[in-house]
Structure formats: structure tokens, C-alpha cells
Design a protein around this motif. Sequence first.
Motif, short mmCIF file in Angstrom:
data_model
loop_
_atom_site.label_atom_id
_atom_site.label_comp_id
_atom_site.label_asym_id
_atom_site.label_seq_id
_atom_site.Cartn_x
_atom_site.Cartn_y
_atom_site.Cartn_z
N ALA A 1 0.83 -1.20 0.00
CA ALA A 1 0.00 0.00 0.00
C ALA A 1 0.86 1.25 0.00
CB ALA A 1 -0.93 -0.01 1.22
N LEU A 2 1.96 1.23 0.77
CA LEU A 2 2.86 2.39 0.82
C LEU A 2 3.54 2.62 -0.53
CD1 LEU A 2 4.51 1.75 4.31
CD2 LEU A 2 3.04 3.67 3.72
N SER A 3 3.96 1.54 -1.16
CA SER A 3 4.67 1.67 -2.44
C SER A 3 3.77 2.23 -3.54
CB SER A 3 5.24 0.32 -2.86
OG SER A 3 4.19 -0.61 -3.11
N SER A 4 2.46 1.98 -3.43
CA SER A 4 1.52 2.49 -4.44
C SER A 4 0.87 3.80 -4.01
CB SER A 4 0.43 1.45 -4.71
OG SER A 4 -0.37 1.27 -3.54
N ASN A 5 1.35 4.37 -2.90
CA ASN A 5 0.76 5.61 -2.35
C ASN A 5 -0.74 5.44 -2.09
OD1 ASN A 5 3.18 7.14 -2.40
ND2 ASN A 5 2.92 7.42 -4.61
N PHE A 6 -1.15 4.23 -1.72
CA PHE A 6 -2.54 3.92 -1.38
C PHE A 6 -3.49 4.24 -2.55
CE2 PHE A 6 -0.34 4.67 2.60
CZ PHE A 6 -0.77 3.63 3.40
N SER A 7 -2.99 4.01 -3.77
CA SER A 7 -3.78 4.36 -4.96
C SER A 7 -5.03 3.50 -5.10
CB SER A 7 -2.91 4.21 -6.22
OG SER A 7 -2.41 2.88 -6.32
N ASN A 8 -5.03 2.28 -4.55
CA ASN A 8 -6.20 1.40 -4.66
C ASN A 8 -7.25 1.67 -3.60
OD1 ASN A 8 -5.02 0.06 -6.83
ND2 ASN A 8 -4.01 -1.43 -5.51
N PHE A 9 -6.95 2.54 -2.66
CA PHE A 9 -7.86 2.81 -1.55
C PHE A 9 -8.82 3.94 -1.92
CE2 PHE A 9 -4.55 0.39 0.30
CZ PHE A 9 -5.03 -0.17 1.47
N PRO A 10 -9.98 3.98 -1.28
CA PRO A 10 -10.93 5.08 -1.57
C PRO A 10 -10.31 6.44 -1.33
CG PRO A 10 -11.97 3.37 -0.22
CD PRO A 10 -10.51 3.04 -0.27
N ALA A 11 -10.72 7.40 -2.15
CA ALA A 11 -10.17 8.76 -2.01
C ALA A 11 -10.51 9.34 -0.65
CB ALA A 11 -10.71 9.65 -3.13
N LYS A 12 -11.72 9.01 -0.16
CA LYS A 12 -12.13 9.46 1.16
C LYS A 12 -12.63 8.25 1.94
CE LYS A 12 -15.11 12.74 3.61
NZ LYS A 12 -14.02 13.17 4.50
N SER A 13 -11.87 7.85 2.93
CA SER A 13 -12.20 6.63 3.67
C SER A 13 -13.38 6.85 4.60
CB SER A 13 -10.99 6.18 4.49
OG SER A 13 -11.33 5.07 5.30
N VAL A 14 -14.28 5.86 4.63
CA VAL A 14 -15.39 5.88 5.60
C VAL A 14 -15.36 4.60 6.44
CG1 VAL A 14 -16.88 7.34 4.18
CG2 VAL A 14 -16.98 4.86 3.90
N TRP A 15 -14.17 3.98 6.54
CA TRP A 15 -14.07 2.67 7.19
C TRP A 15 -14.49 2.72 8.65
CZ3 TRP A 15 -11.25 0.64 11.28
CH2 TRP A 15 -11.24 -0.76 11.39
N LEU A 16 -14.20 3.79 9.36
CA LEU A 16 -14.57 3.88 10.77
C LEU A 16 -16.09 3.81 10.95
CD1 LEU A 16 -12.06 6.53 12.15
CD2 LEU A 16 -12.23 4.15 12.84
N SER A 17 -16.83 4.34 9.96
CA SER A 17 -18.30 4.31 10.05
C SER A 17 -18.89 3.09 9.36
CB SER A 17 -18.89 5.58 9.41
OG SER A 17 -18.48 6.73 10.09
N TYR A 18 -18.34 2.72 8.21
CA TYR A 18 -18.91 1.62 7.41
C TYR A 18 -17.78 0.68 6.96
CZ TYR A 18 -22.55 5.17 7.16
OH TYR A 18 -23.49 6.12 7.47
N PRO A 19 -17.27 -0.16 7.84
CA PRO A 19 -16.11 -1.00 7.49
C PRO A 19 -16.36 -1.95 6.35
CG PRO A 19 -17.10 -1.68 9.59
CD PRO A 19 -17.73 -0.37 9.22
#
Length: 763
Positions: A72-90
Motif C-alpha cells: 500500500a505504501l509503495s503504491s501511495n494507497f492508490s487502490n484505496f478510496p479517495a475518502k475513507s469511511v471505514w470507521l463508520s462503514y467498514p
Amino acid sequence: MFSPLLNSTTSSMAVDNFDSRQSLGASRLRSVLAVVLCLFLTVSTSISFASPACSSVFSISTAQRLSPLRQALSSNFSNFPAKSVWLSYPLQESITQKLVNSLLQLNAAERAQALKELQQAPPKDKTLNTTLLLALYDHPTWERFFNRFTRGPLADDSLVNSLVPVLRRMPNDLRDYFYEKIRLIYPNLSKRNFTLIPFRTELRLAPKRAVDAFIQHTMHADEMILQEFQISRDPLKAYQSYFDFLKAKFFSESVKGDYRTEDVLTVGRSIQAVLRSKASQFKDPYVIVTGSLPNGRADLRSADLDSQLSSRDLMNLFPEMDERINRDLSVKYPHARLHLEAMRELTTPHFTAQINPVLLKISLTKIELQIYPAFSPLSRDKTLMPFNYESPRTLLLEESRSPVTPLSSAQNFKNEKPELRAWVDNGYLGIPAPSRWLENPYREPQTQALVDQILQLNLKDRLEILQKIQNNPPRDKALEKILRLSLFDELTWLEYFEEFSQKPQDNDALFNALVPVFSKMPQSLRSILLQKAHEVYPTASRVKSVREFPFYKKNYLRLAPKRALDVLISNLLPPRKEIRQKIERGQSVLQAYQEVLQYQKKSVFAGYSQGSYSASDVLIAARAIQSVMHQRETTDPTWTVTMGGSFPSGRAKLETSDIDVMLSDSRYNQHLEEMTSQVNEALKATHPESALEVHSFFETTTEVNAAIVSPMFIRISKDRIELLVYPPIRSLERDEHQLPQNYEAPDVYLLEELEVNALHRAG
């Protein structure tokens, strides 16, 4: 290990080999000792990764565990949502969930390394960064988060959802640091879940509730009590260990928790004494006490006892229970002022157990401790329905062997015809006036017993009693209507049909009080009502709201006319018995299913577009949905789509109806449009008019709830298509959402099975 070499015929070779073996054995011994030393150092979490002796042993496993974060670090978290809502909707961010799961497997040294690497290249999204730092137990991040949820209410439910696994694994030193802070601030924490500036209401967790959740999930209350019980085999002693921990860690300087588990048992006995004295008024009554008292954090001077009840009518006993509780406690605690409060009907035990894991259940003969495990709510399960979660462990605190007075209805009316005749002749004595049995049969056991007796009569006796009622009707018109409906008076049933087929109903009599009456209805009256349903079904309204004068406010009632007709059809033509009999006679499941749909079409929908399709068409639609499931591969092995509503029950119009589905997870809503397209494409070969739309049921709808109206379902998984057939549903009074564990399970038949592995190989 040396025996082969010692048997050598050449003595000099044996000596040389022995010398070399000594050197080799010493080398191996040193290697083994090095590995053992490294293992010991790792377990003790004091390992230094600068050590050359250890790096060769652990570089692979450490690299593997750190690999998800480094990728994830090597890709600069490019595959992750632009705005995380994991704390509310994991569950909406599976990629974040997988990374968090991997971080929770790290040991202390690996967490330190991961934290260092994350701080060097953090994600741009601050919420995602906070999530990862919390999962790595970064002290400053947890300090900020702790100060946040103790200062004001949280807008999300992270402490009882996404962060539960993180809390469960929190290191002891970090946990104990916050425990000391909680000890100092707990008495002054707010219970408000709203803010004035800015003004926001309906926030998720008030500070006190957030701290309670933090305590619950970091201390492992369920494990603590059950482990102690395994040792002592004494439930009260095991329960006391939980209280002792709370008092020592949090309430040593507070009046909260100034009581023992035997005092909780005293409260249970007080409630039970009142229940037993009123046992003749209720059917299997029980009270569940939850909240602060059974969880060792109540203030006996002013605490409310949150309770869940087998019947809302038990609230009438609260004043007597309050008086008995405080009187019994006053022997030891003169200042005791406890007060019972009923929680909302929609509140399940699992909901309260998110924060307070121990509940006290009091019935007529038992006082039990229910201990709930930690759990994270499912994204689709807004009311935390118990059947989706692990059941609690139950410890029996006390059981009473003395007899209890039975329900009075059994005494008032025995199944003897002379008593029924005498009751009618003597003016209907003992029945409440006005009767509300159609609205809530459980509140009138006398009327229920009377109806039960009437349903046992033969035709001759039934006509005799009906004649007596016509000659001497009761003053209460509602009671007269109940008696006539139970005696299958045709005129009364036709009047009742006109009522529920023309306007919405404000009670659930059609799928509650009258279900046993339907089961005994003569075939002649069934045919008449089915013919009436045939006449009005196409034009019946789906609206279940009415407007009230003078402000014309919309008032939503229980059943729209069309849904009332569906319930009527489900009771008059219950498919389960017919399908069972046909399969027992040797028919295939699909053939039996088809004949039931055909008979319903002939009886109710002849000449209409409703039900103009076959069981094979339903199977074709199911295959189309299954094909989407295969095309959209998922790692979830439990992914299912359950078709309910009018379509599998043979009452849909192909050109205008919806296919209502229940999904095993709300994330799969994204595939509904594709399912719609595939279903219509598959059906157009035989039904060019097909314009069905696949829609998702409300998240809180259960199969049982939907089966009240439409009793047949198609359950689709990747390798199976099954037919589910429910019996007519009689809703329980206390069961707002028709929880499945309270009802008879459906019959399940296999329609089609696929070899998934073969499909994958072919693909």
C-alpha cells in the motif's frame, strides 16, 4: 542418530567420522540454540532486528506480515478510496479491512517497524491514516481519539463496530493507561448524544456509552466470567470476578458499583416474586434486566433498570416491582431507589450487549445470567437481529421448584360443549368489554380460549351456537364479530372482506388472531372468499396510509388492501402442505411447485396478467441472477440472493412488477441493475413483455416478515438454487420484526445444483 556411522568396518574412518560428527553436532546444536533463543526473544517482544543471528530466521515471516502495508505504501494507497469511511462503514471498504486485519497480526516489534514506515509516507486521506495508526496502537493517535469520544458524542459507531477487533487486541500497557484515565473521569461523563453548538441530534454514542464500549471490548468480560466459571463451577462467584475487576479498575473512588452480585440476584428474586403472584394474567412472562445494574456500574441511589419484556402489559406491574425491589434491598442498602424502565420494542438484547454484555433474565421459575460475546454489527443489520450473531452463554443463578398458578384462561374455559352453551346463555360472562381480541389476542386469554373451543366444534354444534348468538347477541359488537368469524358465518366474513379489501387495516388480525381460524375454515367458505379475491385483486390499492381530519396528516396503518388480499390468499391456499404431498407422491420439486402456481392462477388470477408465467420461468430468472454472481467473483463464500415477494409466489405481472431480493450483504446492491438486465434477457425468449426490475428489500426485512404476505422464496448461491416454502405466519405480540428463531422453519427443496469447481475449470 549416529548408529549408521558407528557400524563402519574401518576403524580409522569411524574415528574420523566421529570427529567430524562432533564438529557437525556442535554446529547443529548452536543453530538450534540460536533459533530457540530468537523464538524466546520474539515472544517476549524484546527482539532486536539488528541481530544477524535472528534476521535470517525471521526475515521471511516478518516480511510476509508487513507485505500488505508495504504494498500500500509503495503504491501511495492508490487502490484505496479517495475518502475513507471505514470507521463508520467498514464493510464498504474491503481493501481497508484486509489491511487492518493484517496489521492486527503483527507483534510488538513488527508494529514498531510498521509505524515507522507509515509515518514516513502516510496516506493523503487523514481518516485512513487515523485508521491505520489506531490499528498499530500509536499512543498519540489513541490519546487524541480517547479525548474526542470522552469530550462529546461520536457521530459514528466505530467503538461498537469497526474498532471492536482492534480494541480486543489492545496491548496491556496502552489499555491500562486509559483505564486509569477512565477511573478519574467516569463519574462525570455525559450521557447526552446531541450537541448544542453546532446543533446536532441523533449522534451515535454519548461519552459515557463510548467509555462503556471501550471497557467492554478491552476487558473481554465474556471470557473473564466463563473462564472463572470453568475453574470454580460457581456461577455467582464467576459473576463476582467481573464485578471485582470493574470496581478495582474504575470505581474505587466512586459510589458506582457499591454492591455485589448477590444483590443483583436479590433484584431478580423481587421481580420474580411479583411475576409469580400475577402468573395467571400472562402467558410465559419474563423480564430481562440490562444496562448498568447487572454490569456492576449502577448507583443504587438513583439508577434506572433498563428492561426488555415478554409483553408490554408487564409495564403495569412496574410500580409493584419497584416497591418490592427497593424494600428487599433496603435491608442492606437503606438508600436504594431503583426504578424499572422498559426499553423500546425494537431494541434487541444484542443491541444493548454492544455496551453492557451481561443481562439478567427473570422468568417464573428461573433467574439466569446471559453473557454476550463481543461482536461487530453487520452493515445490513440496523436493528441487530439476533439470528445474525452468536448466541449468549447462559449461567443459571437460581431455579425455583415450587408450582406456579397457570394462565387463568385454562381455568375459565375447558373444552366442553355444555360450558360453551351455558356461557352464551348466561350473557357472555368473563369476557372483556369492549373486546380487542382482533387487535391483540394475547391480551385477552379468556377470548382466545373461547375461540379455541369454538374451533373444535363440528358443523352441527357450530350452527347451534351461531343460532344462540343470533337470538341473544352480546352488547359488545367487536365480540359479536369475533364469535361470528370463528363460527364461519358467511355474511360476517363477506362484510369483513369488504372492509379489508377496500381500506387499510390498523391491526394485524389477518396474520395474527385469525390464522388458526383460517386453518379450520370450511372449503365452501374458502371458495367464496377466493372468488371475491379474484373479483377485486387487480384494482385493490397498495396504499396503507389515510389522512386524518382536520390537518390531513398521513397516518400509516398495518396492511394495505392489496397486501391484505395477499395474506388472505396465503392462508386460504397455503402451498407448503400441497408441495409436501405432491413430492411424497413422487413428483419432482419443480413439478410440484408448478402445479401449486397453476392452481393459484386458476383460483384467483384467471384472465389476469398476474401469475402468467411458470415455475420454470422463476428458475430461469434465478439462473440469470446466479450467472451475475459468477461473473462478479467475490471472496465471500456466503454470498446469497434470496428472491421473495410476489414473483416466486406466482402473483407478479411480468411487465410491471419488481423482483424483491434479500442480499447477504448490502455491498452487492451495486449488481442489482445487471441482475435486472440478465433476468429480462433470459425471459424474453418466452415472455417478450418482461420488464421486471430487481429491487432490494429494506435492510431490516426478514424472510419471516416477508412470508406473511408471500410464502415462497428462491434462495440462490453460487452452486445451488433452492425453493423455500413457509407455513402461514402467526405474528407474536412481542415480535415486531418476526425474528425467525421464534417461528417454524420453512421447508427447503433443492431445485438445481451446480459443480462450481467444474465451472471454474471451464472458465
